[in-house]
Design a protein around this motif. Structure first.
Motif, PDB file in Angstrom:
ATOM      1  N   VAL A  58     -44.033  28.732 -17.299  1.00 30.18           N
ATOM      2  CA  VAL A  58     -44.938  27.769 -16.692  1.00 30.18           C
ATOM      3  C   VAL A  58     -46.376  28.065 -17.096  1.00 30.18           C
ATOM      4  N   GLN A  62     -36.115  26.495 -14.790  1.00 32.13           N
ATOM      5  CA  GLN A  62     -37.336  26.839 -15.502  1.00 32.13           C
ATOM      6  C   GLN A  62     -37.769  25.707 -16.428  1.00 32.13           C
ATOM      7  N   SER A 118     -41.368  23.590 -16.124  1.00 31.09           N
ATOM      8  CA  SER A 118     -42.350  24.032 -17.109  1.00 31.09           C
ATOM      9  C   SER A 118     -42.748  22.973 -18.112  1.00 31.09           C
ATOM     10  N   CYS A 147     -50.559  23.655 -11.736  1.00 31.43           N
ATOM     11  CA  CYS A 147     -49.727  23.742 -12.945  1.00 31.43           C
ATOM     12  C   CYS A 147     -49.630  22.381 -13.625  1.00 31.43           C
TER      13      CYS A 147
END
Length: 456
Positions: free
Chosen positions: A197, A217, A221, A256
């Protein structure tokens, strides 16, 4: 289409039909997860769907058209009807306050008198400044909301989309199914520890294939795309989520956002539904919220195309309305163009809350603006596009799920060019033709919100 009726004052929308027209058809290779029961019974609401949902060959809004896969799709999902079964107002209004009765001017005079009497009993100061600002704002918009909603409701009653309460009396309370919460926001918080990430070199796009299980993940990400003409099912932490055709999403929190920037798309429409800070949210601790300063940090300039249409959902707090128009939009170089209202009604055409309720209103606000940039480019792109009207109403039966906003695809279509890129920030569901981002972006895509039907 989600638009049931269109008048000069605005639109009457069918939110449920819009969801069910998104093409939630699954190919046979993974159509029937073992732990999902198949329901072959179609309710009366889904019978209405049959007349409109041969729509896998129709356009899915500004993002482009989707063609049906035909014989390869054998099963489909429909959104559970009970989430839109709003038959009674949340708080009963006095007889004179009902939508189809009474004089607005007379109601307002009674309303102010009642508020004064109630407030005098509770405290010495009748109104604080925030309440005075809210009353002033409500006084300005009330007539437009009342009269515009009345006309749209009358059309809905004539066509049979809405029902006469006298002919179909309601009893008991609205059915509010339990909210499903599988901790998407908490997962995004934990995902910050994942190396991928925070690594700027990871892949920008994850394209969905026939597999249903994708590493968590990968979903957290980078942007995930469903480029096919049928829906896909993804499994996240053991839970199944439906992804409509021609859609893409990023599941992450505001810290993020880099994968969305790595996606390198510029959007012509950006819809924003920020988690506004308020007292009830602080008390409950059930929902996260962002401060005004944090909202200003959203890198809109990196996401917006020239002349991008920006739409922001705002609560009825005047503090937030002023912030968007006076601080946020100028900070983003966005010029405010319009102030629209989403009005919530029951299936019988009544406001879900009394229009003159002192604490909560049956409407929410949308602030529309355009990114200001190169003038020549803006003029070129605005050719053959209607100017955004200063005031419009979006009237619909709301979903009983918290913050499940009505679709804006159809109502914005006439003010933008076709086949444009669309983005929703702080989204909680997906739409064909749109990119969606948020730390709960798959929330209302959970398979438990849908019923699986088998086409014979």
């Amino acid at each position: 289409m989600s638009v049931v009726h269109r008048l000069t004052t605005g639109w009457l929308l069918d939110h449920l039909s819009f969801i069910n027209q998104c093409g939630y058809e699954i190919c046979d290779s993974f159509a029937c997860p073992r732990d999902v029961s198949i329901n072959t019974f179609v309710s009366s609401a889904n019978e209405h769907l049959e007349t409109t949902s041969a729509t896998t060959s129709s356009s899915y809004g500004p993002g482009g058209a989707v063609e049906a896969e035909g014989k390869t799709a054998r099963t489909r999902y429909v959104f559970r009807e009970e989430f839109f079964h709003i038959s009674k107002a949340h708080i009963a209004a006095a007889p004179g306050e009902q939508l189809l009765q009474g004089s607005p001017e007379l109601i307002m005079s009674f309303f102010f008198l009642l508020c004064l009497l109630l407030q005098k009993r509770k405290r010495k100061c009748v109104f604080n400044q925030g309440e005075l600002d809210a009353l002033e704002y409500h006084t300005k918009v009330r007539k437009f909301i009342w009269e515009g909603t009345l006309h749209l409701v009358q059309e809905g009653l004539k066509s049979g989309f809405l029902h006469h309460a006298a002919a179909t009396p309601s009893c008991g309370k609205n059915v509010v199914p339990a909210l499903i919460d599988y901790g998407l926001a908490e997962l995004c918080e934990m995902a910050k520890q994942f190396a991928a990430v925070n690594d700027g070199n990871h892949q920008a796009v994850n394209v969905l294939g026939d597999e249903t299980s994708i590493p968590e993940q990968d979903l957290l990400s980078c942007v995930t795309e469903n480029n096919s003409n049928c829906a896909k099912i993804v499994v996240l932490m053991g839970q199944k989520y439906l992804v409509p055709p021609k859609s893409s999403f990023l599941l992450s929190d505001i810290s993020c956002l880099q994968p969305l920037l790595n996606y390198k798309k510029k959007y012509d429409v950006i819809v924003i539904d920020p988690p506004w800070e308020n007292k009830s949210v602080k008390r409950s601790n059930r929902y996260s919220y962002l401060s005004s300063w944090q909202i200003k940090q959203i890198p809109l300039s990196a996401l917006a195309a020239p002349d991008c249409l920006v739409v922001t959902w705002v609560t009825n707090r005047q503090k937030h309305l002023r912030f968007v128009k006076d601080e946020l939009y100028p900070h983003w170089s966005v010029k405010t163009l319009a102030e629209w209202h989403w009005v919530k009604i029951t299936r019988y055409g009544e406001f879900v809350l009394p229009l003159d309720s002192f604490h909560k209103k049956p409407y929410e606000v949308l602030i529309l603006g355009r990114v200001q940039g190169n003038i020549k480019e803006a003029l070129r792109k605005s050719e053959d596009v209607l100017p955004v009207p200063e005031h419009k109403l979006i009237v619909s039966i709301p979903c009983s799920l918290h913050s499940h906003k009505p679709p804006l695809t159809a109502v914005l279509a006439e003010f933008i060019k076709p086949d444009v890129e669309c983005l929703e920030l702080f989204a909680r569901n997906l739409q064909p033709g749109w990119t969606s981002w948020g730390n709960e972006v798959l929330k209302f895509q959970h398979i438990d919100y849908f019923t699986l039907l088998r086409n014979e």
